[in-house]
Design an enzyme around this catalytic site. Structure first.
Site, PDB file in Angstrom:
ATOM      1  N   TYR A 544      11.915  44.516  41.337  1.00 25.01           N
ATOM      2  CA  TYR A 544      12.065  45.387  40.182  1.00 25.01           C
ATOM      3  C   TYR A 544      11.255  44.853  39.003  1.00 25.01           C
ATOM      4  CZ  TYR A 544      15.805  47.767  42.654  1.00 25.01           C
ATOM      5  OH  TYR A 544      16.517  48.489  43.570  1.00 25.01           O
ATOM      6  N   SER A 803      13.074  45.538  34.458  1.00 26.98           N
ATOM      7  CA  SER A 803      12.743  46.610  35.400  1.00 26.98           C
ATOM      8  C   SER A 803      12.798  47.986  34.754  1.00 26.98           C
ATOM      9  CB  SER A 803      13.716  46.565  36.588  1.00 26.98           C
ATOM     10  OG  SER A 803      15.051  46.733  36.137  1.00 26.98           O
ATOM     11  N   THR A 825      15.106  37.793  38.231  1.00 31.98           N
ATOM     12  CA  THR A 825      13.862  37.899  37.466  1.00 31.98           C
ATOM     13  C   THR A 825      13.548  39.330  37.073  1.00 31.98           C
ATOM     14  OG1 THR A 825      12.608  38.017  39.547  1.00 31.98           O
ATOM     15  CG2 THR A 825      12.917  35.841  38.569  1.00 31.98           C
ATOM     16  N   CYS A 826      14.074  40.304  37.815  1.00 34.77           N
ATOM     17  CA  CYS A 826      13.806  41.694  37.450  1.00 34.77           C
ATOM     18  C   CYS A 826      14.558  42.101  36.192  1.00 34.77           C
ATOM     19  CB  CYS A 826      14.176  42.620  38.605  1.00 34.77           C
ATOM     20  SG  CYS A 826      13.281  42.281  40.139  1.00 34.77           S
ATOM     21  N   PHE A 827      15.632  41.384  35.852  1.00 38.22           N
ATOM     22  CA  PHE A 827      16.448  41.739  34.686  1.00 38.22           C
ATOM     23  C   PHE A 827      16.496  40.609  33.661  1.00 38.22           C
ATOM     24  CE2 PHE A 827      17.759  45.328  37.041  1.00 38.22           C
ATOM     25  CZ  PHE A 827      17.988  44.913  38.342  1.00 38.22           C
TER      26      PHE A 827
END
Length: 858
Positions: A544, A803, A825-827
């Site tokens: 994401y 994301s 890591t996406c958030f």
């Protein structure tokens, strides 16, 4: 099938993993996902894994693995169960090739083995199931093999095996040493050797009866002379053991009396003594031994080592200098390197030490390069003594700089710049400018005014009652748009030209460069404008945005590596990159530059950062600007000084004869380039010297790299037109591509949000205390652990992207105190368990950011 020559030579061995029957804790075996790992002599380079298979009572693979082995190789076979956070060992077994080769008369052809896997459970060995494999490998001379069983257990292994053809197997009931999941070949515990000796007393080996312990003690006084591989020890002749007519005892040495003793720490019986002396040298003989050590060989080919310093012998090869062997409370052996103050489970060899030193050297060089690159973004107070400034030193957090000869001041506290000296600011009592107006100065020092409301400039002072500024200094400067305005204009162009759907790029961490090159070059350029979805093969993470950020960071580190001869460092003290004129040594170099152009355009288009940067003249070339003579100073100081000398001196008075030509040396081939048509016959004079300097400067920036630069720009244009960058200058383009490296703690804390925590929670206060104690390198690694990149957006932590758009740094209360911190890591989220103490939080956090790799899925 080729026959292996010397015992130290390596030949391919095919290990076909057929099936496994894991044994579960209950009657009904649950469905699991597993893979099999096969290692030769514990070497990482000779460790292979099968694909992951899911099943219940029986798992089927029928997959072949090829390893390079010697006739003395010990194979370790392990069955693993896959979980989200870690893999669990279901059982392991160790297979010795010498015994198998002897049983098969020197040839292992499609040999079936059913291995009894074992594992540790509460300090005892329990069955882990069965594993069926087939071996197909080299053939050797049976007389050159050392004595040993077909399938043996090394210390730390959890399994034994049985050969359907009637081969021997070590009995697990004789073992008393607790096993471990960290298994390494070549280590035998005392309890195992006693068990192996007890079994050997009851069964004949190779048709001969093994001697009893009493016979071994009687034969100790008349041991057979061994073959001396190292003829001298410290310059003195090596001492040989006396001959024995019937039996060869365990090796021992006493330099004074000639009496022998068993190697320290072993009660293993010596193997039967063949009549002929083994003549095959050991694979270890090529490595140098420590001072005072000697390598010898029994008549049956088994190698042992003599320590003349302590007058003892041992079966194990001595450790390299500075290493020590220890035992942990669970009875497992590990090794301490006192040179680097590190520990490892793997037994060190000379090759291991050499590879580790080479890796450390490369890592330090890379760290130095990155540190130099980072210094371009970091504010570092100069250690030079302050100038004799009558106004005294600048206030704390302020710095004095110059831009094109004009002095300005940087306030690092607020991240702003200004022309006015902060020490005299406010001393001149003047009314304020109207709203939206700003006062600036031309390069000649003439004051003019900027109206941001209408985006115009004028010399006329907008304040009532003030005289207009003098126009003798030239025209006022053009309206200067801010970097933030330029950045938002570029992002608007990217978003307005974006395409729907997404594009998948599946890569492996081991072959990141090759996989990315093949997939990006096989795609249509406009498809690269779609949303990226990066898949790391073998990892369960969903992209994401976080995996894509790490992909850009890792791939940029690979493609811009000077070792590929595509780019080179600009100078000895300048670690910025420029195109290597010798890149043509790779016949496909233009295709790679086209690929790199696409990749850099993708980084700018998708708002991602790369690991390293280019020289400022290269960015000027991307912006279609002409580099100046001053730009040459940063990439080639010697060439720059030569041109400056020519510019400042009279060539006719110096008697220097120059023509409009220049030589260039690429890979030993010297070519002559004319700076202008017919330049070979045009002499440089005082009248045409300025033209010569201009042409020579242009040639220096483009020598041998015209085709490479064109391929790079063509690849860039295919994804994002270069016209989109027309608002930026070279420094702003570098900042947008590489990001900021400075980490402001106050900005970080101010733009952090909390879930199930508050900023007054003790865990949060401990977290920020740990971060403040970190050096800048560890802070960057923490940032990369949580966000997927070590670069910050231009606006700092307030503009972190997740994301679904802007996503601030978040700390969430998740898990138990025994868990490690996890990141999303996406958030941009860190899952921080509620630890009980500051020391526990610090230990867990540092371990997480330094020892973890890859992505999982919840």
């Amino acid at each position: 099938m080729a026959s292996a020559g010397l015992s130290g030579e390596k030949s391919p061995l095919t290990v076909k993993v057929v099936s496994a029957k894991p044994k579960g804790p209950g009657r009904r075996q649950p469905r699991i996902t597993s893979f099999v790992e096969v290692a030769a002599d514990g070497l990482p380079s000779e460790t292979k894994r099968t694909a992951k298979k899911a099943g219940g009572a029986e798992l089927l693979w029928n997959e072949s693995l090829v390893l390079n082995v010697t006739p003395q190789t010990q194979l370790e076979v392990k069955l693993w169960s896959c979980h989200t956070l870690r893999n669990e060992l279901l059982g392991a077994a160790s297979v010795g090739l010498p015994g198998l080769l002897r049983q098969s008369k020197g040839r292992v052809e499609n040999k079936q083995l059913i291995l009894n896997l074992q594992m540790e459970n509460k300090g005892s060995l329990v069955s882990g199931g069965e594993l069926t494999i087939f071996l197909d490998g080299p053939g050797v001379d049976v007389g050159s093999l050392p004595n040993g069983g077909g399938i043996v257990l090394a210390e730390g292994s959890q399994g034994a095996g049985r050969d359907p053809g009637g081969g021997s197997a070590a009995s697990p009931e004789n073992r008393s040493q607790p096993p471990s999941t960290n298994c390494f070949s070549g280590r035998s515990s005392r309890s195992h050797r006693q068990g192996a000796a007890g079994e050997a007393r009851q069964s004949p080996v190779n048709g001969e009866q093994s001697p009893s312990p009493r016979l071994r003690r009687q034969a100790a006084g008349k041991a057979q002379s061994s073959t001396v591989l190292n003829g001298t020890v410290n310059g003195d002749p090596a001492v040989s053991l006396p001959e024995a007519e019937d039996e060869a005892p365990a090796p021992a040495l006493s330099a004074d009396s000639g009496a022998t003793q068993e190697p320290a720490g072993t009660e293993e019986e010596a193997p039967p003594n063949p009549r002929s002396q083994a003549s095959q040298p050991s694979a270890h003989a090529q490595e140098a031994l420590p001072t005072g050590w000697e390598q010898r060989e029994l008549s049956n080919g088994r190698v042992y080592y003599v320590d003349h310093n302590t007058k003892t012998t041992t079966w194990e090869r001595p450790l390299p200098p500075g290493w020590e062997k220890r035992v942990d409370p669970r009875g497992r052996y590990y090794y301490v390197d006192h040179n680097t103050r590190t520990t490892t489970w793997q037994r060190p060899t000379a090759e291991y030490v050499r590879n580790y030193e080479q890796w450390q050297s490369q890592r330090s060089q890379l760290h130095g390069a990155m540190q130099h690159f980072s210094q371009r973004f970091l504010y570092q107070s100069s250690g030079a003594p302050p100038d004799n400034d009558p106004l005294g030193p600048l206030p704390t957090g302020w710095e004095k700089r110059q831009d094109n000869g004009r002095v300005y001041y940087v306030n690092h506290n607020t991240r702003t710049t200004q022309w006015e000296d902060p020490r005299t600011q406010g001393m001149i009592q003047e009314p304020a400018l109207p709203p939206g107006w700003e006062m600036k100065y031309t390069s000649e020092g003439v004051r003019y005014f900027v109206d941001h409301n209408t985006r115009t400039t004028t010399f006329k002072d907008p304040r009532p009652g003030f005289e207009s500024g003098s126009k003798q200094g030239g025209s006022p400067g053009a309206y200067d748009r801010s970097f933030r305005w330029k950045f938002h204009q570029f992002r608007f162009l990217c978003h307005s030209n974006a395409l729907p759907s997404h594009v998948k790029i599946s890569v492996s961490r081991q072959t990141l460069f090759e996989d990315s090159f093949q997939q990006i070059m096989n795609m249509k350029p406009y498809d690269l404008r779609r949303r990226l979805y990066i898949i790391m093969r073998g990892e369960e993470g969903l992209d994401y945005g976080g995996i894509a950020r790490e992909w850009f960071f890792l791939l940029s580190h690979e493609v811009l590596n000077p070792m590929y001869c595509l780019f080179e460092y600009a100078g000895k003290n300048n670690y910025c990159l420029q195109i290597n004129p010798a890149s043509s040594i790779n016949p496909d170099h233009l295709t790679y530059f086209r690929f790199i152009g696409r990749f850099i355009a993708m980084a700018l288009y998708h708002g991602k950062f790369i690991d390293t940067g280019f020289t400022l003249p290269f960015y000027k070339r991307m912006l279609n600007k002409r580099p100046t003579l001053k730009d040459l100073e940063s990439i080639d100081p010697e060439f720059y000084n030569s041109i400056v000398w020519i510019k400042e001196n009279n060539l006719e008075e110096c008697g220097l004869e120059l023509f409009f030509i220049q030589d260039m040396d690429i890979l030993g081939k010297v070519t002559t380039h004319e700076l202008k048509e017919g330049g070979e016959s045009i002499r440089v004079t005082e009248e045409n010297k300025e033209e010569y300097i201009m042409l020579l400067t242009d040639w220096r920036f483009t020598r041998g790299v015209e085709e490479q630069t064109k391929a790079f720009l063509d690849g860039f244009n295919e994804v994002a037109p270069l016209e989109w960058l027309r608002y930026f200058d070279e420094k702003e383009l570098e900042l947008m591509l590489c990001g900021m490296q400075e980490i402001d703690m106050s900005d970080w804390q101010k733009n952090t949000i909390y879930r199930h925590y508050t900023k007054n929670s003790k865990q949060i206060q401990w977290f920020w205390q740990v971060v403040k104690e970190m050096d800048n390198e560890k802070r960057i690694r923490l940032l990369q652990f949580v966000t997927g990149t070590c670069r910050l957006p231009v606006g700092g932590f307030a503009e972190l992207i997740g994301s679904n758009g802007p996503q601030k740094f978040c700390i969430d209360k998740v898990g138990k105190e025994t868990w490690l911190p996890r990141s999303h890591t996406c958030f941009n989220r860190l899952d921080l368990p509620p630890y009980k103490s500051f020391e526990q939080l610090k230990e867990k956090l540092l371990f997480a950011i330094e020892e973890t790799e890859g992505f999982g899925q919840e």
